[in-house]
Motif scaffolding. Structure first.
Motif: not given
Length: 225
Positions: A13-27, A29-32, A209-214
């Motif tokens: 889903r898009k709604q996430s209080a702690r990390c909004p739109n985390k599945l669709l935002r850039p990660f 060079g791709t997305t989650l 941020t940590f997961a993207e760097a890893l």
């Protein structure tokens, strides 16, 4: 071989209080969402992705993964779990494996090994856990797995504990809707996932941020190997 009655899915889903739109935002060079869908695609007709928003529908189609639409209520509530996963009433599978879409480093082969183990075990409920060999205290300073009069701090001798991995959940659909929970905690099989890197779970901005760097670092090492 995976029985035809077993489904493998992720949901978002898009709604996430702690990390909004985390599945669709850039990660990296791709997305989650794309990472999760890429893994689901390997399970062919057993796989599906459930969401409310059209962005997920488009991505699922691009990966060849069937899309199941969530109700607005399902996508908004956090509990009870039978309302969050109410869309499972409309699928034909008798047993289901949830793959957490927020664990980008969780490998397809780990998912497959977990599922093969569950099927070989007679499709009994199974849950992924991680072993933690450390000293643990409650917030009011009560020791959990060591004596209060301990004099030497040595993690090699402390009693290890299991931590919820929040990665893979295998359960029977009928039991889930009848009892309002995945399984009986006295009977569920606990399957240990050894590689901690695979269990990096994105709940907050810091996690992202940590997961993207890893993720980037892991791939850089792989390219040099």
């Amino acid at each position: 071989m995976i029985p035809p009655t077993v489904g493998v899915f992720s949901f978002g889903r898009k709604q996430s209080a702690r990390c909004p739109n985390k599945l669709l935002r850039p990660f990296a060079g791709t997305t989650l969402a794309d990472i999760a869908l890429g893994k689901l695609a390997a399970f062919g007709r057993h796989a599906f992705f459930a969401a409310r928003d059209d962005e997920f529908r488009v991505k699922a189609a691009a990966h060849g993964v069937p899309f199941v639409e969530r109700s607005e209520h399902s996508a908004i509530v956090d509990e009870p779990i039978v309302e969050v996963l109410s869309f499972l009433r409309d699928v034909s599978y008798t047993h289901l494996l949830i793959v957490n879409a927020c664990l980008p480093l969780l490998k397809e082969e780990t998912i497959r090994a977990f599922l093969d183990d569950a099927v070989a075990g007679g499709c009994a409920p199974a849950f992924a856990v991680a072993r933690r060999q450390n000293h643990f205290l409650t917030l009011d300073r009560r020791p959990v797995n060591f004596p209060a009069d301990m004099k030497t701090i040595n993690t090699k001798t402390v009693q290890p504990l299991y931590e919820f991995a929040h990665a893979l959940y295998f359960f029977e659909r009928e039991y889930f809707f009848r009892q309002g929970r995945y399984w009986d905690w006295q009977e569920v099989r606990l399957v240990e996932i050894a590689d901690r890197h695979e269990l990096v779970d994105i709940d907050t901005e810091d996690d992202f941020t940590f997961a993207e760097a890893l993720w980037l670092g892991t791939r850089a090492v792989g390219e040099r190997a």
